[in-house]
Write a protein that holds these residues in place. Structure first.
Motif, PDB file in Angstrom:
ATOM      1  N   GLN A 155       3.690  -6.808  58.635  1.00 31.80           N
ATOM      2  CA  GLN A 155       2.270  -6.564  58.385  1.00 31.80           C
ATOM      3  C   GLN A 155       1.403  -7.174  59.488  1.00 31.80           C
ATOM      4  N   ALA A 156       1.806  -8.345  59.963  1.00 31.28           N
ATOM      5  CA  ALA A 156       1.044  -8.994  61.036  1.00 31.28           C
ATOM      6  C   ALA A 156       1.082  -8.158  62.309  1.00 31.28           C
ATOM      7  N   VAL A 157       2.247  -7.570  62.613  1.00 31.25           N
ATOM      8  CA  VAL A 157       2.359  -6.717  63.800  1.00 31.25           C
ATOM      9  C   VAL A 157       1.476  -5.486  63.653  1.00 31.25           C
ATOM     10  N   ARG A 158       1.505  -4.887  62.486  1.00 33.47           N
ATOM     11  CA  ARG A 158       0.690  -3.689  62.246  1.00 33.47           C
ATOM     12  C   ARG A 158      -0.797  -4.001  62.416  1.00 33.47           C
ATOM     13  N   LEU A 159      -1.236  -5.116  61.868  1.00 30.29           N
ATOM     14  CA  LEU A 159      -2.633  -5.504  61.982  1.00 30.29           C
ATOM     15  C   LEU A 159      -3.013  -5.855  63.424  1.00 30.29           C
ATOM     16  N   GLY A 160      -2.033  -6.370  64.183  1.00 31.64           N
ATOM     17  CA  GLY A 160      -2.337  -6.848  65.519  1.00 31.64           C
ATOM     18  C   GLY A 160      -2.304  -5.801  66.610  1.00 31.64           C
ATOM     19  N   ILE A 161      -1.759  -4.620  66.336  1.00 31.67           N
ATOM     20  CA  ILE A 161      -1.590  -3.625  67.391  1.00 31.67           C
ATOM     21  C   ILE A 161      -2.908  -3.197  68.040  1.00 31.67           C
ATOM     22  N   PRO A 162      -3.965  -2.855  67.288  1.00 30.74           N
ATOM     23  CA  PRO A 162      -5.203  -2.425  67.969  1.00 30.74           C
ATOM     24  C   PRO A 162      -5.784  -3.465  68.918  1.00 30.74           C
ATOM     25  N   PRO A 163      -6.011  -4.723  68.483  1.00 29.89           N
ATOM     26  CA  PRO A 163      -6.553  -5.689  69.451  1.00 29.89           C
ATOM     27  C   PRO A 163      -5.553  -6.065  70.542  1.00 29.89           C
ATOM     28  N   LEU A 164      -4.261  -6.022  70.221  1.00 24.54           N
ATOM     29  CA  LEU A 164      -3.256  -6.434  71.198  1.00 24.54           C
ATOM     30  C   LEU A 164      -3.149  -5.436  72.341  1.00 24.54           C
ATOM     31  N   THR A 165      -3.213  -4.151  72.050  1.00 25.50           N
ATOM     32  CA  THR A 165      -3.124  -3.152  73.115  1.00 25.50           C
ATOM     33  C   THR A 165      -4.307  -3.279  74.066  1.00 25.50           C
ATOM     34  N   ASN A 166      -5.491  -3.477  73.517  1.00 32.56           N
ATOM     35  CA  ASN A 166      -6.670  -3.636  74.374  1.00 32.56           C
ATOM     36  C   ASN A 166      -6.559  -4.887  75.239  1.00 32.56           C
ATOM     37  N   ARG A 167      -6.092  -5.983  74.648  1.00 30.12           N
ATOM     38  CA  ARG A 167      -5.965  -7.230  75.397  1.00 30.12           C
ATOM     39  C   ARG A 167      -4.892  -7.102  76.479  1.00 30.12           C
ATOM     40  N   ALA A 168      -3.801  -6.412  76.180  1.00 22.71           N
ATOM     41  CA  ALA A 168      -2.737  -6.242  77.165  1.00 22.71           C
ATOM     42  C   ALA A 168      -3.232  -5.451  78.374  1.00 22.71           C
ATOM     43  N   ILE A 169      -3.993  -4.400  78.126  1.00 23.33           N
ATOM     44  CA  ILE A 169      -4.545  -3.611  79.237  1.00 23.33           C
ATOM     45  C   ILE A 169      -5.507  -4.458  80.061  1.00 23.33           C
ATOM     46  N   SER A 170      -6.364  -5.213  79.383  1.00 19.92           N
ATOM     47  CA  SER A 170      -7.344  -6.047  80.071  1.00 19.92           C
ATOM     48  C   SER A 170      -6.669  -7.071  80.982  1.00 19.92           C
ATOM     49  N   ILE A 171      -5.607  -7.687  80.490  1.00 14.04           N
ATOM     50  CA  ILE A 171      -4.943  -8.732  81.276  1.00 14.04           C
ATOM     51  C   ILE A 171      -4.108  -8.146  82.410  1.00 14.04           C
ATOM     52  N   THR A 172      -3.430  -7.021  82.167  1.00 13.17           N
ATOM     53  CA  THR A 172      -2.611  -6.441  83.224  1.00 13.17           C
ATOM     54  C   THR A 172      -3.472  -5.914  84.375  1.00 13.17           C
ATOM     55  N   LYS A 173      -4.721  -5.576  84.104  1.00 10.57           N
ATOM     56  CA  LYS A 173      -5.601  -5.178  85.208  1.00 10.57           C
ATOM     57  C   LYS A 173      -5.830  -6.332  86.177  1.00 10.57           C
ATOM     58  N   ASN A 174      -5.610  -7.558  85.707  1.00 14.07           N
ATOM     59  CA  ASN A 174      -5.743  -8.719  86.584  1.00 14.07           C
ATOM     60  C   ASN A 174      -4.610  -8.832  87.601  1.00 14.07           C
ATOM     61  N   LEU A 175      -3.672  -7.891  87.572  1.00 12.77           N
ATOM     62  CA  LEU A 175      -2.639  -7.863  88.605  1.00 12.77           C
ATOM     63  C   LEU A 175      -3.261  -7.735  89.988  1.00 12.77           C
ATOM     64  N   ALA A 176      -4.471  -7.178  90.043  1.00 15.16           N
ATOM     65  CA  ALA A 176      -5.167  -7.066  91.326  1.00 15.16           C
ATOM     66  C   ALA A 176      -5.431  -8.434  91.941  1.00 15.16           C
ATOM     67  N   LEU A 177      -5.453  -9.479  91.095  1.00 14.21           N
ATOM     68  CA  LEU A 177      -5.661 -10.831  91.623  1.00 14.21           C
ATOM     69  C   LEU A 177      -4.490 -11.282  92.498  1.00 14.21           C
ATOM     70  N   GLY A 178      -3.367 -10.603  92.378  1.00 13.37           N
ATOM     71  CA  GLY A 178      -2.219 -10.946  93.195  1.00 13.37           C
ATOM     72  C   GLY A 178      -2.479 -10.812  94.683  1.00 13.37           C
ATOM     73  N   SER A 179      -3.481 -10.008  95.051  1.00 18.37           N
ATOM     74  CA  SER A 179      -3.810  -9.861  96.473  1.00 18.37           C
ATOM     75  C   SER A 179      -4.268 -11.183  97.078  1.00 18.37           C
ATOM     76  N   ALA A 180      -4.759 -12.109  96.219  1.00 19.85           N
ATOM     77  CA  ALA A 180      -5.222 -13.410  96.716  1.00 19.85           C
ATOM     78  C   ALA A 180      -4.073 -14.292  97.192  1.00 19.85           C
ATOM     79  N   ILE A 181      -2.850 -13.997  96.732  1.00 25.81           N
ATOM     80  CA  ILE A 181      -1.701 -14.810  97.140  1.00 25.81           C
ATOM     81  C   ILE A 181      -0.639 -13.964  97.850  1.00 25.81           C
ATOM     82  N   GLY A 182      -1.056 -12.787  98.298  1.00 29.95           N
ATOM     83  CA  GLY A 182      -0.171 -11.975  99.127  1.00 29.95           C
ATOM     84  C   GLY A 182       0.800 -11.081  98.400  1.00 29.95           C
ATOM     85  N   VAL A 183       0.566 -10.795  97.125  1.00 29.62           N
ATOM     86  CA  VAL A 183       1.429  -9.852  96.405  1.00 29.62           C
ATOM     87  C   VAL A 183       1.118  -8.443  96.898  1.00 29.62           C
TER      88      VAL A 183
END
Length: 233
Positions: A155-183
């Protein structure tokens, strides 16, 4: 402004941001950066969500000393900007003898941030399950661990899917920060091509690739939200 001036300005804009020769020259290199972005993003999502789920389940057991450290971890990594974490790991750790590859630093940093948010999302789902369900499950003979596994966590997983998907997308977009350390992800490759070509077309290509990479994730998140919304079945 004359028509000739307007055309001249338009040609200048196209030359600066949509230069076909520059796009052909650096297109493959920037496209390779998209592969790094996708693989790093998958690693961050799998690690972050998995760790967050594990921490939430561990917190539900109720060991106070363990819960204290979980809460401290979550509060710290939810508060710190991802770039600050990346820079501390990449530039600070070598001073104590720990040297990590830039891609590993990016994965660890964003994975930890996502884990912190995921733990809070799953924990909110766990605490939102009525206490009566715990009692009812235990009254049937289920142990605490079985109740948590078969009744509460689904039940906790079911309730958490909507906010979790949005948060996962938001954080993975920060992969662009890797350019600051040469990724060498999309933005890192685009910046390199920009420096060599003195033209903004590589940045335009990078922006388009980010759209192509993340639009399917946004669509998938909407599908998950719709399929796992309460009351739909």
């Amino acid at each position: 402004m004359t028509a000739a001036d307007a055309m001249s300005n338009w040609d200048r804009f196209v030359f600066t941001f949509f230069n076909a020769d520059i796009a052909m020259k650096y297109g493959w290199e920037i496209l390779q950066g998209a592969g790094v972005t996708i693989l790093a993003g998958l690693a961050v999502v799998i690690t972050g969500i998995g760790a967050g789920f594990g921490l939430a389940a561990l917190r539900a057991i109720g060991w106070k000393p363990v819960n204290f450290f979980i809460i401290v971890f979550v509060d710290i990594f939810r508060s710190l900007p991802p770039l600050a974490i990346i820079l501390v790991l990449f530039f600070g750790f070598p001073s104590i003898g720990i040297v990590l590859p830039s891609l590993v630093v990016l994965w660890m940093s964003l994975g930890a941030v996502l884990a912190a948010f995921a733990e809070e999302i799953f924990w909110a789902g766990i605490t939102s399950v009525p206490k009566g369900q715990w009692l009812a499950a235990r009254s049937t003979g289920l142990t605490f661990a079985q109740t948590l596994r078969y009744v509460i966590l689904p039940q906790a997983v079911r309730l958490g899917i909507p906010p979790l998907t949005n948060r996962a997308i938001s954080i993975t977009k920060n992969l662009a920060l890797g350019s600051a350390i040469g990724v060498n992800e999309i933005l890192g490759r685009a910046n390199s091509a920009l420096s060599m070509s003195a033209n903004a077309t590589p940045l335009t290509m990078g922006a388009l690739l980010y759209v192509l990479v993340f639009i399917p994730l946004v669509i998938a998140s909407r599908t998950l939200e719709r399929n796992y919304r309460w009351g739909e079945h």
